[in-house]
Design a protein around this motif. Structure first.
Motif, PDB file in Angstrom:
ATOM      1  N   LEU A   1       2.415  -2.716   6.452  1.00 18.85           N
ATOM      2  CA  LEU A   1       3.356  -2.292   7.501  1.00 18.85           C
ATOM      3  C   LEU A   1       4.391  -1.317   6.947  1.00 18.85           C
ATOM      4  O   LEU A   1       4.362  -0.981   5.763  1.00 18.85           O
ATOM      5  CB  LEU A   1       4.048  -3.521   8.107  1.00 18.85           C
ATOM      6  CG  LEU A   1       3.142  -4.533   8.821  1.00 18.85           C
ATOM      7  CD1 LEU A   1       3.974  -5.712   9.325  1.00 18.85           C
ATOM      8  CD2 LEU A   1       2.386  -3.899   9.979  1.00 18.85           C
ATOM      9  N   LYS A   2       5.330  -0.918   7.809  1.00 18.93           N
ATOM     10  CA  LYS A   2       6.454  -0.047   7.424  1.00 18.93           C
ATOM     11  C   LYS A   2       6.009   1.253   6.757  1.00 18.93           C
ATOM     12  O   LYS A   2       6.079   1.408   5.536  1.00 18.93           O
ATOM     13  CB  LYS A   2       7.407  -0.790   6.464  1.00 18.93           C
ATOM     14  CG  LYS A   2       8.170  -1.922   7.119  1.00 18.93           C
ATOM     15  CD  LYS A   2       9.626  -1.904   6.661  1.00 18.93           C
ATOM     16  CE  LYS A   2      10.438  -2.960   7.359  1.00 18.93           C
ATOM     17  NZ  LYS A   2      10.528  -4.216   6.674  1.00 18.93           N
ATOM     18  N   CYS A   3       5.519   2.181   7.551  1.00 21.19           N
ATOM     19  CA  CYS A   3       5.184   3.512   7.027  1.00 21.19           C
ATOM     20  C   CYS A   3       6.471   4.319   6.913  1.00 21.19           C
ATOM     21  O   CYS A   3       7.287   4.288   7.839  1.00 21.19           O
ATOM     22  CB  CYS A   3       4.248   4.245   7.987  1.00 21.19           C
ATOM     23  SG  CYS A   3       2.748   3.351   8.374  1.00 21.19           S
ATOM     24  N   ASP A   4       6.700   5.013   5.761  1.00 21.96           N
ATOM     25  CA  ASP A   4       7.872   5.909   5.760  1.00 21.96           C
ATOM     26  C   ASP A   4       7.453   7.363   5.908  1.00 21.96           C
ATOM     27  O   ASP A   4       6.332   7.717   5.916  1.00 21.96           O
ATOM     28  CB  ASP A   4       8.748   5.772   4.497  1.00 21.96           C
ATOM     29  CG  ASP A   4       8.180   4.899   3.421  1.00 21.96           C
ATOM     30  OD1 ASP A   4       8.513   3.709   3.415  1.00 21.96           O
ATOM     31  OD2 ASP A   4       7.383   5.423   2.595  1.00 21.96           O
TER      32      ASP A   4
ATOM     33  N   PHE B   1     -10.646   7.722   0.479  1.00 22.41           N
ATOM     34  CA  PHE B   1     -11.216   7.449  -0.846  1.00 22.41           C
ATOM     35  C   PHE B   1     -10.453   8.216  -1.928  1.00 22.41           C
ATOM     36  O   PHE B   1     -10.201   7.700  -3.011  1.00 22.41           O
ATOM     37  CB  PHE B   1     -12.699   7.849  -0.891  1.00 22.41           C
ATOM     38  CG  PHE B   1     -13.579   6.995   0.000  1.00 22.41           C
ATOM     39  CD1 PHE B   1     -13.220   5.695   0.314  1.00 22.41           C
ATOM     40  CD2 PHE B   1     -14.757   7.497   0.540  1.00 22.41           C
ATOM     41  CE1 PHE B   1     -14.020   4.896   1.130  1.00 22.41           C
ATOM     42  CE2 PHE B   1     -15.561   6.719   1.363  1.00 22.41           C
ATOM     43  CZ  PHE B   1     -15.191   5.414   1.665  1.00 22.41           C
ATOM     44  N   ILE B   2     -10.082   9.464  -1.619  1.00 21.51           N
ATOM     45  CA  ILE B   2      -9.340  10.270  -2.605  1.00 21.51           C
ATOM     46  C   ILE B   2      -7.984   9.616  -2.882  1.00 21.51           C
ATOM     47  O   ILE B   2      -7.553   9.472  -4.025  1.00 21.51           O
ATOM     48  CB  ILE B   2      -9.151  11.723  -2.082  1.00 21.51           C
ATOM     49  CG1 ILE B   2     -10.512  12.403  -1.935  1.00 21.51           C
ATOM     50  CG2 ILE B   2      -8.238  12.520  -2.999  1.00 21.51           C
ATOM     51  CD1 ILE B   2     -10.476  13.746  -1.238  1.00 21.51           C
ATOM     52  N   VAL B   3      -7.321   9.172  -1.779  1.00 19.18           N
ATOM     53  CA  VAL B   3      -5.986   8.559  -1.933  1.00 19.18           C
ATOM     54  C   VAL B   3      -6.091   7.252  -2.728  1.00 19.18           C
ATOM     55  O   VAL B   3      -5.239   6.964  -3.582  1.00 19.18           O
ATOM     56  CB  VAL B   3      -5.336   8.339  -0.545  1.00 19.18           C
ATOM     57  CG1 VAL B   3      -4.053   7.541  -0.670  1.00 19.18           C
ATOM     58  CG2 VAL B   3      -5.055   9.664   0.136  1.00 19.18           C
ATOM     59  N   ILE B   4      -7.147   6.465  -2.475  1.00 22.46           N
ATOM     60  CA  ILE B   4      -7.319   5.206  -3.226  1.00 22.46           C
ATOM     61  C   ILE B   4      -7.468   5.527  -4.718  1.00 22.46           C
ATOM     62  O   ILE B   4      -6.910   4.849  -5.575  1.00 22.46           O
ATOM     63  CB  ILE B   4      -8.549   4.418  -2.712  1.00 22.46           C
ATOM     64  CG1 ILE B   4      -8.253   3.836  -1.329  1.00 22.46           C
ATOM     65  CG2 ILE B   4      -8.926   3.295  -3.686  1.00 22.46           C
ATOM     66  CD1 ILE B   4      -9.402   3.109  -0.694  1.00 22.46           C
ATOM     67  N   LYS B   5      -8.208   6.595  -5.011  1.00 25.82           N
ATOM     68  CA  LYS B   5      -8.421   6.975  -6.412  1.00 25.82           C
ATOM     69  C   LYS B   5      -7.092   7.385  -7.058  1.00 25.82           C
ATOM     70  O   LYS B   5      -6.821   7.053  -8.202  1.00 25.82           O
ATOM     71  CB  LYS B   5      -9.438   8.128  -6.482  1.00 25.82           C
ATOM     72  CG  LYS B   5     -10.087   8.264  -7.812  1.00 25.82           C
ATOM     73  CD  LYS B   5     -11.457   8.887  -7.727  1.00 25.82           C
ATOM     74  CE  LYS B   5     -12.208   8.926  -9.024  1.00 25.82           C
ATOM     75  NZ  LYS B   5     -11.562   8.743 -10.254  1.00 25.82           N
TER      76      LYS B   5
ATOM     77  N   TYR C   1       0.871  -1.172   0.000  1.00 29.48           N
ATOM     78  CA  TYR C   1       0.000   0.000   0.000  1.00 29.48           C
ATOM     79  C   TYR C   1       0.907   1.220   0.000  1.00 29.48           C
ATOM     80  O   TYR C   1       2.052   1.151   0.469  1.00 29.48           O
ATOM     81  CB  TYR C   1      -0.909  -0.005   1.230  1.00 29.48           C
ATOM     82  CG  TYR C   1      -2.102  -0.922   1.057  1.00 29.48           C
ATOM     83  CD1 TYR C   1      -3.274  -0.458   0.487  1.00 29.48           C
ATOM     84  CD2 TYR C   1      -2.034  -2.263   1.416  1.00 29.48           C
ATOM     85  CE1 TYR C   1      -4.363  -1.299   0.293  1.00 29.48           C
ATOM     86  CE2 TYR C   1      -3.116  -3.115   1.232  1.00 29.48           C
ATOM     87  CZ  TYR C   1      -4.279  -2.624   0.671  1.00 29.48           C
ATOM     88  OH  TYR C   1      -5.343  -3.454   0.466  1.00 29.48           O
ATOM     89  N   SER C   2       0.409   2.351  -0.517  1.00 27.90           N
ATOM     90  CA  SER C   2       1.256   3.546  -0.543  1.00 27.90           C
ATOM     91  C   SER C   2       1.434   4.046   0.886  1.00 27.90           C
ATOM     92  O   SER C   2       0.668   3.690   1.789  1.00 27.90           O
ATOM     93  CB  SER C   2       0.616   4.635  -1.412  1.00 27.90           C
ATOM     94  OG  SER C   2      -0.508   5.178  -0.754  1.00 27.90           O
ATOM     95  N   SER C   3       2.445   4.878   1.061  1.00 32.01           N
ATOM     96  CA  SER C   3       2.753   5.394   2.386  1.00 32.01           C
ATOM     97  C   SER C   3       1.537   6.102   2.995  1.00 32.01           C
ATOM     98  O   SER C   3       1.197   5.910   4.166  1.00 32.01           O
ATOM     99  CB  SER C   3       3.904   6.367   2.238  1.00 32.01           C
ATOM    100  OG  SER C   3       4.550   6.481   3.440  1.00 32.01           O
ATOM    101  N   LYS C   4       0.869   6.917   2.176  1.00 34.33           N
ATOM    102  CA  LYS C   4      -0.306   7.658   2.665  1.00 34.33           C
ATOM    103  C   LYS C   4      -1.381   6.691   3.127  1.00 34.33           C
ATOM    104  O   LYS C   4      -2.030   6.892   4.159  1.00 34.33           O
ATOM    105  CB  LYS C   4      -0.867   8.527   1.527  1.00 34.33           C
ATOM    106  CG  LYS C   4      -0.443   9.971   1.619  1.00 34.33           C
ATOM    107  CD  LYS C   4      -1.231  10.789   0.608  1.00 34.33           C
ATOM    108  CE  LYS C   4      -0.300  11.562  -0.282  1.00 34.33           C
ATOM    109  NZ  LYS C   4      -0.845  11.973  -1.545  1.00 34.33           N
TER     110      LYS C   4
END
Ligand code: HEM
Ligand code: HEM
Length: 175
Positions: A172-175, A64-68, A7-10
């Motif tokens: 896991l692992k958020c930067d 939802f915006i980030v998923i888009k 998954y992206s960091s955000k």
């Protein structure tokens, strides 16, 4: 860089921040009698409960915006059709409840919503029957969300400890 879908960091920040806020929101209600002595009465318990609820609602809209923008990684292999359907429908219901629970909480009250004592969100005027209906909806949906989250967390741990794949690591692992 890991060689499994991520998954992206955000998305990770939003996911874990929501977990923390949900835990606070529930704990406030669960221990409302004990906590009211420290927070100076029931009014403040609800002020924090409602404010955290609003935060969860806003963060869900942001989610939802980030998923888009970022899309969703293919965590489970395409061949595992049944598992993918189960996982996606579970997540879909969680999204839905993350909207319904705070919204019904807001709509069940005839008084303005005091967001952390800073912003006053006006109440919507409705017949008493409607407030009662939203009250019931809030209770039912909040407990449904707990049940779904228990299954969600158990599945994530099942993948990690039993199947030993990389589903948990994708979040896991958020930067
Ligand atoms: C995702 C966010 C939220 C969660 C998980 C949540 C969860 C809960 C739960 C579990 C209860 C106890 C239900 C019962 O057994 O009586 C409750 C009660 C309550 N919630 Fe929420 N809530 C959220 C958001 C909100 C919001 C945004 C508001 C208002 C703006 C709100 C207002 C209330 C009020 C006033 C009660 C007390 C109801 C009563 O006294 O019966 N909640 N909430
Ligand atoms: C210890 C607690 C938790 C663990 C270990 C966990 C684990 C995970 C994992 C591994 C994923 C990726 C699964 C996949 O894509 O197939 C995921 C996704 C997801 N989780 Fe959780 N989770 C936890 C708590 C929560 C909570 C409290 C919520 C919501 C209130 C939540 C909502 C979601 C949602 C909506 C997704 C889909 C992806 C996204 O939009 O972020 N999780 N979780």
């Amino acid at each position: 860089m890991q060689n499994y879908p991520q998954y992206s960091s955000k998305q990770k920040w939003i996911h874990w921040l929501t977990l923390i806020l949900i835990v606070f929101t529930y704990l406030l209600i669960l221990f409302k009698l004990t906590l009211s002595a420290y927070l100076g009465g029931m009014f403040n318990i609800y002020l924090f409960h409602k404010s955290f609820g609003v935060l969860i609602f806003v963060i869900t809209l942001w989610r939802f915006i980030v998923i888009k923008q970022d899309g969703v990684p293919d965590v489970l292999p395409k061949a595992q059709k049944r598992q993918r359907i189960l996982s996606k429908s579970g997540q879909g219901f969680i999204y839905l409840l993350l909207i319904i629970v705070p919204l019904s909480g807001y709509l069940m009250s005839s008084r303005p919503l005091n967001f952390f004592g800073v912003i006053l969100i006006p109440a919507i005027d409705m017949p008493n029957k409607a407030y009662q209906l939203f009250h019931q909806a809030h209770q039912v949906s909040a407990y449904l969300l707990i049940a779904l989250l228990i299954v969600h967390i158990a599945s994530a741990l099942f993948h990690y400890f039993w199947i030993k794949d990389k589903v948990l690591q994708s979040m896991l692992k958020c930067d």
